[in-house]
Write a protein that holds these residues in place. Structure first.
Motif, PDB file in Angstrom:
ATOM      1  N   ALA A 114      10.201  12.017 -11.796  1.00  0.00           N
ATOM      2  CA  ALA A 114      10.785  11.985 -10.454  1.00  0.00           C
ATOM      3  C   ALA A 114      11.224  10.580 -10.094  1.00  0.00           C
ATOM      4  N   GLN A 115      10.421   9.570 -10.463  1.00  0.00           N
ATOM      5  CA  GLN A 115      10.800   8.189 -10.182  1.00  0.00           C
ATOM      6  C   GLN A 115      12.047   7.794 -10.961  1.00  0.00           C
ATOM      7  N   ARG A 116      12.177   8.293 -12.187  1.00  0.00           N
ATOM      8  CA  ARG A 116      13.395   8.015 -12.941  1.00  0.00           C
ATOM      9  C   ARG A 116      14.603   8.627 -12.249  1.00  0.00           C
ATOM     10  N   GLY A 117      14.415   9.812 -11.683  1.00  0.00           N
ATOM     11  CA  GLY A 117      15.504  10.444 -10.956  1.00  0.00           C
ATOM     12  C   GLY A 117      15.912   9.636  -9.740  1.00  0.00           C
ATOM     13  N   VAL A 118      14.922   9.096  -9.005  1.00  0.00           N
ATOM     14  CA  VAL A 118      15.220   8.261  -7.842  1.00  0.00           C
ATOM     15  C   VAL A 118      15.933   6.988  -8.277  1.00  0.00           C
ATOM     16  N   SER A 119      15.465   6.372  -9.366  1.00  0.00           N
ATOM     17  CA  SER A 119      16.125   5.175  -9.886  1.00  0.00           C
ATOM     18  C   SER A 119      17.570   5.474 -10.257  1.00  0.00           C
ATOM     19  N   ASN A 120      17.791   6.605 -10.906  1.00  0.00           N
ATOM     20  CA  ASN A 120      19.153   6.991 -11.281  1.00  0.00           C
ATOM     21  C   ASN A 120      20.020   7.213 -10.048  1.00  0.00           C
ATOM     22  N   PHE A 121      19.418   7.814  -9.010  1.00  0.00           N
ATOM     23  CA  PHE A 121      20.162   8.083  -7.782  1.00  0.00           C
ATOM     24  C   PHE A 121      20.673   6.792  -7.151  1.00  0.00           C
ATOM     25  N   PHE A 122      19.777   5.793  -7.028  1.00  0.00           N
ATOM     26  CA  PHE A 122      20.188   4.538  -6.414  1.00  0.00           C
ATOM     27  C   PHE A 122      21.101   3.734  -7.325  1.00  0.00           C
ATOM     28  N   ALA A 123      20.876   3.812  -8.631  1.00  0.00           N
ATOM     29  CA  ALA A 123      21.799   3.146  -9.560  1.00  0.00           C
ATOM     30  C   ALA A 123      23.197   3.721  -9.415  1.00  0.00           C
ATOM     31  N   ASN A 124      23.274   5.018  -9.152  1.00  0.00           N
ATOM     32  CA  ASN A 124      24.570   5.654  -8.958  1.00  0.00           C
ATOM     33  C   ASN A 124      25.247   5.144  -7.692  1.00  0.00           C
ATOM     34  N   LEU A 125      24.461   4.939  -6.631  1.00  0.00           N
ATOM     35  CA  LEU A 125      25.024   4.372  -5.407  1.00  0.00           C
ATOM     36  C   LEU A 125      25.458   2.921  -5.624  1.00  0.00           C
ATOM     37  N   TYR A 126      24.688   2.172  -6.409  1.00  0.00           N
ATOM     38  CA  TYR A 126      25.054   0.788  -6.694  1.00  0.00           C
ATOM     39  C   TYR A 126      26.375   0.712  -7.449  1.00  0.00           C
ATOM     40  N   ASP A 127      26.673   1.764  -8.231  1.00  0.00           N
ATOM     41  CA  ASP A 127      27.939   1.767  -8.973  1.00  0.00           C
ATOM     42  C   ASP A 127      29.136   1.723  -8.024  1.00  0.00           C
ATOM     43  N   VAL A 128      28.982   2.305  -6.838  1.00  0.00           N
ATOM     44  CA  VAL A 128      30.064   2.237  -5.847  1.00  0.00           C
ATOM     45  C   VAL A 128      30.282   0.790  -5.419  1.00  0.00           C
ATOM     46  N   THR A 129      29.197   0.097  -5.084  1.00  0.00           N
ATOM     47  CA  THR A 129      29.279  -1.302  -4.688  1.00  0.00           C
ATOM     48  C   THR A 129      29.857  -2.154  -5.808  1.00  0.00           C
ATOM     49  N   PRO A 146       0.812  -1.218   0.000  1.00  0.00           N
ATOM     50  CA  PRO A 146       0.000   0.000   0.000  1.00  0.00           C
ATOM     51  C   PRO A 146       0.849   1.273   0.000  1.00  0.00           C
ATOM     52  N   ILE A 147       1.945   1.272   0.764  1.00  0.00           N
ATOM     53  CA  ILE A 147       2.825   2.438   0.774  1.00  0.00           C
ATOM     54  C   ILE A 147       3.438   2.642  -0.603  1.00  0.00           C
ATOM     55  N   ALA A 148       3.864   1.539  -1.226  1.00  0.00           N
ATOM     56  CA  ALA A 148       4.461   1.624  -2.560  1.00  0.00           C
ATOM     57  C   ALA A 148       3.448   2.127  -3.582  1.00  0.00           C
ATOM     58  N   LYS A 149       2.191   1.696  -3.451  1.00  0.00           N
ATOM     59  CA  LYS A 149       1.165   2.165  -4.381  1.00  0.00           C
ATOM     60  C   LYS A 149       0.905   3.660  -4.200  1.00  0.00           C
ATOM     61  N   GLY A 150       0.908   4.118  -2.945  1.00  0.00           N
ATOM     62  CA  GLY A 150       0.752   5.548  -2.704  1.00  0.00           C
ATOM     63  C   GLY A 150       1.915   6.341  -3.258  1.00  0.00           C
ATOM     64  N   TYR A 151       3.113   5.823  -3.064  1.00  0.00           N
ATOM     65  CA  TYR A 151       4.315   6.458  -3.598  1.00  0.00           C
ATOM     66  C   TYR A 151       4.251   6.545  -5.121  1.00  0.00           C
ATOM     67  N   ASP A 152       3.840   5.441  -5.739  1.00  0.00           N
ATOM     68  CA  ASP A 152       3.748   5.406  -7.199  1.00  0.00           C
ATOM     69  C   ASP A 152       2.693   6.380  -7.716  1.00  0.00           C
ATOM     70  N   TYR A 153       1.647   6.582  -6.917  1.00  0.00           N
ATOM     71  CA  TYR A 153       0.562   7.471  -7.336  1.00  0.00           C
ATOM     72  C   TYR A 153       0.974   8.946  -7.282  1.00  0.00           C
ATOM     73  N   VAL A 154       1.689   9.323  -6.234  1.00  0.00           N
ATOM     74  CA  VAL A 154       2.020  10.739  -6.043  1.00  0.00           C
ATOM     75  C   VAL A 154       3.317  11.143  -6.740  1.00  0.00           C
ATOM     76  N   MET A 155       4.179  10.163  -7.046  1.00  0.00           N
ATOM     77  CA  MET A 155       5.459  10.485  -7.666  1.00  0.00           C
ATOM     78  C   MET A 155       5.346  10.420  -9.181  1.00  0.00           C
ATOM     79  N   PRO A 156       5.516  11.537  -9.866  1.00  0.00           N
ATOM     80  CA  PRO A 156       5.464  11.503 -11.337  1.00  0.00           C
ATOM     81  C   PRO A 156       6.607  10.671 -11.906  1.00  0.00           C
ATOM     82  N   ALA A 157       6.414  10.194 -13.125  1.00  0.00           N
ATOM     83  CA  ALA A 157       7.400   9.312 -13.751  1.00  0.00           C
ATOM     84  C   ALA A 157       8.794   9.937 -13.818  1.00  0.00           C
TER      85      ALA A 157
END
Length: 251
Positions: free
Chosen positions: A76-91, A63-74
């Protein structure tokens, strides 16, 4: 990154305790080379943990994820995905070095440097258009290349499906080879992990309808194939239906 970071030698006792647990898990994996992951000898334990995880997911995380998906425009979600992908690059960089794969280390390290600067802390992926390809690896794959057996399938509370080897890899990646543990501000650090959890679950909302039959077996077999494909750089025997790991990059 804009976060106050701690030097590796200043990691608190909790982090060292987690690393100690990781070491013990690694030892345990070495001591159980004869157990095959798809034998699932721990099913009697795994199923109840899966049931608890499933309840938590249905009534809280989803339910939290569905709410997040509803309020976060695409965008912005791409930006979040890019942010975490960037952190994964360190690992990935650290693991590529441990695997003696210098080209992969250069790719991941180069992406992190470019995206952390020109990409505004990784919110924008400017490395890909520049021809710096993504290279993904984790400590579970590092252990596999070191000859550590996979060990039996294991369902972990909250973390979800793992094997002994990939579960150990998750602990090391999460608490030693990634950026968040070295963020000094606890609130910021926990916020990063919380956002990662919710964002990752939101990305899998469309996959919920693909699960059929015995949910436990479906998730188990799908995870084992996903890990086999990842560890072997995409070359596996076609034993299971393809499916993305629920906490991917690993989670």
């Amino acid at each position: 990154m804009g976060f106050p970071l701690r030097a590796p030698l200043q990691v608190g006792r909790a982090q060292w305790r987690r690393l100690g647990i990781s070491f013990l898990l690694i030892v345990g994996v070495f001591l159980a080379p004869g157990i095959k992951a798809n034998d699932d000898p721990l099913e009697v334990i795994n199923r109840p943990i899966f049931a608890v995880n499933d309840v938590l997911d249905r009534w809280a995380l989803r339910p939290i994820a569905k709410g997040y998906d509803y309020v976060m425009p695409a965008p912005a979600q791409r930006g979040v995905s890019n942010f975490f992908a960037n952190l994964y690059d360190v690992t990935s960089t650290f693991n590529a070095v441990l695997q003696w794969r210098w080209e992969g280390a250069g790719q991941s390290g180069g992406r992190f440097l470019v995206n952390s600067t020109l990409g505004l802390a990784g919110l924008f992926d400017v490395a890909t258009p520049m021809g710096i390809r993504s290279y993904r690896t984790d400590f579970g794959q590092t252990l596999a290349l070191w000859g550590v057996p996979e060990g039996p399938y294991l369902m972990l509370p909250l973390f979800g499906p793992r094997t002994f080897r990939s579960g150990t890899g998750t602990l090391v990646d999460t608490f030693a080879l990634s950026v968040p543990p070295y963020v000094d501000d606890r609130a910021v650090r926990n916020s990063i992990w919380g956002l990662e959890l919710v964002h990752g679950r939101a990305r899998l909302l469309g996959s919920d309808e693909l699960i059929s039959g015995d949910r436990y077996i479906f998730v188990r077999d799908a995870y084992l194939q996903q890990r086999a494909s990842f560890v072997n750089d995409g070359e596996i025997q076609d034993d299971f239906a393809d499916f993305e790991d629920a906490w991917e990059q690993e989670l």
